[in-house]
Design an enzyme around this catalytic site. Structure first.
Site, mmCIF file in Angstrom:
data_model
loop_
_atom_site.group_PDB
_atom_site.id
_atom_site.type_symbol
_atom_site.label_atom_id
_atom_site.label_comp_id
_atom_site.label_asym_id
_atom_site.label_seq_id
_atom_site.Cartn_x
_atom_site.Cartn_y
_atom_site.Cartn_z
ATOM 1 N N ARG A 133 41.939 72.336 -107.990
ATOM 2 C CA ARG A 133 43.261 72.261 -107.368
ATOM 3 C C ARG A 133 44.011 71.082 -107.976
ATOM 4 O O ARG A 133 43.406 70.145 -108.526
ATOM 5 C CB ARG A 133 43.149 72.089 -105.855
ATOM 6 C CG ARG A 133 42.383 73.214 -105.159
ATOM 7 C CD ARG A 133 42.241 72.933 -103.666
ATOM 8 N NE ARG A 133 41.565 74.018 -102.971
ATOM 9 C CZ ARG A 133 40.251 74.084 -102.778
ATOM 10 N NH1 ARG A 133 39.472 73.109 -103.243
ATOM 11 N NH2 ARG A 133 39.714 75.101 -102.140
ATOM 12 N N LYS A 158 39.226 70.106 -100.673
ATOM 13 C CA LYS A 158 39.769 70.719 -99.466
ATOM 14 C C LYS A 158 38.668 70.841 -98.412
ATOM 15 O O LYS A 158 37.553 71.258 -98.700
ATOM 16 C CB LYS A 158 40.330 72.100 -99.794
ATOM 17 C CG LYS A 158 41.095 72.740 -98.653
ATOM 18 C CD LYS A 158 41.736 74.042 -99.087
ATOM 19 C CE LYS A 158 42.532 74.672 -97.956
ATOM 20 N NZ LYS A 158 43.177 75.938 -98.376
ATOM 21 N N HIS A 232 48.224 75.892 -109.603
ATOM 22 C CA HIS A 232 47.262 76.733 -108.882
ATOM 23 C C HIS A 232 47.087 78.083 -109.571
ATOM 24 O O HIS A 232 46.042 78.731 -109.404
ATOM 25 C CB HIS A 232 47.728 76.928 -107.437
ATOM 26 C CG HIS A 232 46.596 77.078 -106.462
ATOM 27 N ND1 HIS A 232 45.778 76.029 -106.096
ATOM 28 C CD2 HIS A 232 46.127 78.161 -105.800
ATOM 29 C CE1 HIS A 232 44.864 76.462 -105.240
ATOM 30 N NE2 HIS A 232 45.056 77.743 -105.043
ATOM 31 N N ARG A 235 44.128 77.899 -111.689
ATOM 32 C CA ARG A 235 42.884 78.035 -110.906
ATOM 33 C C ARG A 235 42.599 79.507 -110.627
ATOM 34 O O ARG A 235 41.454 79.958 -110.745
ATOM 35 C CB ARG A 235 43.025 77.243 -109.608
ATOM 36 C CG ARG A 235 41.876 77.388 -108.613
ATOM 37 C CD ARG A 235 42.138 76.463 -107.423
ATOM 38 N NE ARG A 235 41.404 76.828 -106.242
ATOM 39 C CZ ARG A 235 40.176 76.375 -105.935
ATOM 40 N NH1 ARG A 235 39.553 75.566 -106.754
ATOM 41 N NH2 ARG A 235 39.584 76.736 -104.809
ATOM 42 N N HIS A 258 35.083 77.570 -102.106
ATOM 43 C CA HIS A 258 35.531 78.433 -101.018
ATOM 44 C C HIS A 258 34.488 78.459 -99.916
ATOM 45 O O HIS A 258 33.281 78.553 -100.180
ATOM 46 C CB HIS A 258 35.757 79.863 -101.524
ATOM 47 C CG HIS A 258 37.009 80.005 -102.333
ATOM 48 N ND1 HIS A 258 37.253 81.089 -103.166
ATOM 49 C CD2 HIS A 258 38.099 79.203 -102.448
ATOM 50 C CE1 HIS A 258 38.431 80.938 -103.743
ATOM 51 N NE2 HIS A 258 38.961 79.812 -103.328
ATOM 52 N N TYR A 267 39.790 88.190 -105.944
ATOM 53 C CA TYR A 267 40.042 88.204 -107.380
ATOM 54 C C TYR A 267 39.584 89.509 -108.027
ATOM 55 O O TYR A 267 39.992 89.807 -109.144
ATOM 56 C CB TYR A 267 39.357 87.010 -108.054
ATOM 57 C CG TYR A 267 39.947 85.691 -107.630
ATOM 58 C CD1 TYR A 267 41.240 85.342 -107.993
ATOM 59 C CD2 TYR A 267 39.236 84.801 -106.837
ATOM 60 C CE1 TYR A 267 41.808 84.141 -107.585
ATOM 61 C CE2 TYR A 267 39.785 83.596 -106.434
ATOM 62 C CZ TYR A 267 41.070 83.276 -106.809
ATOM 63 O OH TYR A 267 41.625 82.093 -106.401
#
Length: 299
Positions: A133, A158, A232, A235, A258, A267
């Site tokens: 990120r 995150k 982003h 990413r 994640h 994805y």
């Protein structure tokens, strides 16, 4: 600063909410106070619902922004003011499901050819090469680059979680070139492992994320890309290209940090290779089942 605002800030600090979350909550609660010209502690649930409708219908804020206000209001009234609310009070707006924008490998190559300086090129290549990120890129320190194990340590990403990201040989070469360009041989002995990898113009401060986003947009425009490209996006492209190269989706989940696998699984919807690899049931019409075909082959 009012006593209520000070108490809200203290409650957020006690719960270790991120600085960005704290800023968002204060912003939304300040807007609520300005709308009614009174302290939020004097408002009831009906006034909060009325303001929520104002944000949707008059301000026309996005569902994500309205949901941020709902989170801020619930924190203020349920945590700081300890106000009991009925179950289901202040429903959240339904957020439309959108697929991420992804660049092809050719577009990524053309994009990097147009990045203006080695400083921004190294930072943007880190975002793509390791799937980081933008906040994680600018926070990297020299000690986070483990060239022996070819890993990048991401500190407090995150969700306040540490993780390891991959360090490709090409990215390591780019980072070394960037570091050597800023630290000639005579100065390298004085550098600390805790030095920022991408320092900003102000001493001791990291590179500004807005300036990196600006460099990203300018490079996309110079490359003639019609897609809306942000840091982003790199990413997203990293994850999609890893999936197309046959990398296990759970490994991609760990690399991206994640929490849920379904976040990573989206994805597959933007990967042409993944979609093309699936055989349509239309192509199987009129053919014997695979199990029967295998039995006949064995006989």
């Amino acid at each position: 600063m009012t006593p209520l605002r000070r108490r809200v800030l203290e409650d957020m600090q006690l719960r270790n909410l991120s600085p960005e979350t704290q800023r968002n909550y204060v912003h939304h609660l300040s807007g609520l106070a300005r709308f009614y010209q009174t302290s939020p502690e004097h408002l009831g649930l009906e006034e909060i619902r009325e303001y929520q409708l104002y944000l949707l219908n008059e301000r026309r804020l996005s569902p994500d922004a309205v949901n941020q206000f709902v989170s801020a209001a619930k924190f203020l009234y349920n945590v700081t003011l300890e106000t009991p609310w009925p179950e289901g009070a202040l429903p959240r707006a339904r957020v439309p499901h959108k697929l991420p924008v992804v660049l092809s490998a050719t577009e990524v190559h053309e994009f990097f050819q147009q990045v203006c300086t080695i400083r921004y090129r190294a930072a943007l290549m880190t975002a793509y090469g390791a799937g980081l990120r933008v906040s994680e890129v600018v926070s990297l320190r020299l000690s986070d680059i483990d060239s022996k194990r070819m890993l990048i340590r991401v500190r407090q990403g995150k969700g306040k979680k540490d993780r390891y990201a991959m360090l490709s040989p090409r990215l390591l070469e780019v980072l070394r070139s960037w570091w050597c360009s800023q630290h000639p041989k005579g100065q390298r002995q004085n550098t600390s492992p805790e030095n920022l990898l991408f320092p900003g113009w102000r001493k001791g401060r990291p590179m500004n994320t807005d300036s990196l986003q600006t460099a990203c947009r300018e490079a996309a425009r110079a490359a003639g890309l019609s897609k809306r490209v942000t840091v982003h996006t790199l990413r997203h492209s990293f994850a999609t290209h890893m999936l197309e190269n046959g990398t296990d989706i759970r490994l991609i989940q760990a690399l991206l940090g994640h929490h849920r696998i379904d976040t990573t699984a989206r994805y597959t919807a933007v990967s042409p290779a993944a979609v093309a690899a699936v055989r349509s049931p239309l192509d199987r019409l009129g053919q014997p089942p695979q199990t029967q075909a295998r039995r006949r082959t064995r006989r």
